[in-house]
Enzyme design. Structure first.
Site, PDB file in Angstrom:
ATOM      1  N   GLU A   1       0.838  -1.204   0.000  1.00 21.78           N
ATOM      2  CA  GLU A   1       0.000   0.000   0.000  1.00 21.78           C
ATOM      3  C   GLU A   1       0.870   1.250   0.000  1.00 21.78           C
ATOM      4  O   GLU A   1       1.949   1.268   0.600  1.00 21.78           O
ATOM      5  CB  GLU A   1      -0.867  -0.036   1.260  1.00 21.78           C
ATOM      6  CG  GLU A   1      -1.992   0.967   1.317  1.00 21.78           C
ATOM      7  CD  GLU A   1      -2.896   0.695   2.522  1.00 21.78           C
ATOM      8  OE1 GLU A   1      -3.497   1.672   3.011  1.00 21.78           O
ATOM      9  OE2 GLU A   1      -2.992  -0.461   2.963  1.00 21.78           O
TER      10      GLU A   1
ATOM     11  N   GLU B   1      -3.764  10.153   3.070  1.00 21.52           N
ATOM     12  CA  GLU B   1      -5.011  10.118   3.828  1.00 21.52           C
ATOM     13  C   GLU B   1      -5.212  11.447   4.557  1.00 21.52           C
ATOM     14  O   GLU B   1      -4.395  11.814   5.402  1.00 21.52           O
ATOM     15  CB  GLU B   1      -5.002   8.976   4.839  1.00 21.52           C
ATOM     16  CG  GLU B   1      -4.964   7.600   4.206  1.00 21.52           C
ATOM     17  CD  GLU B   1      -4.884   6.511   5.247  1.00 21.52           C
ATOM     18  OE1 GLU B   1      -5.882   5.803   5.434  1.00 21.52           O
ATOM     19  OE2 GLU B   1      -3.816   6.384   5.886  1.00 21.52           O
TER      20      GLU B   1
END
Length: 272
Positions: free
Chosen positions: A145, A149
């Protein structure tokens, strides 16, 4: 071409692992994809969302990533209008949950290159506006990943992170040039075999440490806006929104390593 299945992402499942252990994450995810349904490799693209390109994107619809997520992914929380992708967090009570939320995910996976998105968020505690890449066990690969965010309880910064074989590396919150709910900001990262570098509005903000583990498997691209009342220390206490909230995405792009700048606003135009 084999049929491509759309499965839950793990941007937030990774946080579940950090808080409660990997066994719970494995339980919440879909089973591995059979080898005959291997996700194809994608090529460079620029999508300005004048329309919704179903050949490029799938819509997460009809599931949650775990009991800690307080909204169900729904096609009704995603729309394209006036040149924007709109991902929403909406009150829509059902037997189990009070909210629905929006996510898109690429139908193909992508490798080394430049990943970019320009978006504006809403503001609200307990919510996460994310642009990230992911691959994992339900795709038949280890969990990898690369994240942007915006935890919208504090719209003055964005959190950066990577996961390699399910373990976090190089996490760091960095300041934004202005609050993410005040206007659009461009989020970019460059991924190569030598490392990952993150940029905000073309300014270098962070890079992976020398010698740290790096993702190696090609990943799918995601954009999502979701909520939780299970992580007050990370996302803030969930405060019920007084109105529907929206993450507006102006565009998303990927330029494969070795290729030239493909649109004027690209980070790659500045780096060449």
């Amino acid at each position: 071409m084999p049929k491509i299945r759309l499965f839950p992402s793990a941007c937030h499942s990774a946080r579940l692992a950090r808080s409660f252990g990997a066994a719970l994450v494995a339980f919440s995810l879909a089973p591995p994809v059979p080898a005959a349904e291997e996700i194809p490799q994608g090529s460079s693209f620029f999508d300005d969302f004048d329309s919704f390109d179903k050949s490029l994107w799938g819509i997460s619809d009809g599931w949650v990533n775990g009991t800690w997520q307080n909204c169900r992914w729904s096609k009704d929380a995603m729309s394209v209008s006036d040149g924007y992708l709109n991902l929403q967090f909406l009150r829509h009570p059902t037997e189990k949950l009070d909210y629905i939320c929006g996510e898109i995910q690429s139908r193909e996976r992508y490798g080394y290159g430049v990943y970019e998105a320009r978006f504006r968020t809403a503001q609200g505690s307990g919510l996460n506006a994310a642009f990230f890449t992911y691959i994992g066990p339900h795709h038949g690969k280890p969990h990898g990943e690369i994240d942007f965010e915006v935890l919208t309880r504090d719209t003055s910064r964005v959190s950066l992170n990577t996961y390699v074989a399910g373990k976090p590396h190089n996490g760091k919150p960095v300041p934004l040039p202005h609050p993410s709910d005040d206007g659009f900001i461009t989020y970019s990262f460059v991924w190569s075999k030598d490392g990952i570098t993150w940029y905000v509005d073309g300014v270098k903000m962070h890079e992976t440490a020398a010698g740290s583990p790096l993702p190696t498997d090609a990943q799918k691209i995601y954009a999502s806006f979701w909520g939780s009342d299970s992580f007050p220390n990370w996302m803030g206490r969930f405060d019920e929104p007084e109105q529907d909230l929206t993450m507006n995405v102006d565009w998303i792009a990927f330029t494969a390593e070795g290729e030239s700048c493909q649109f004027p606003a690209s980070l790659l135009c500045k780096l060449e």
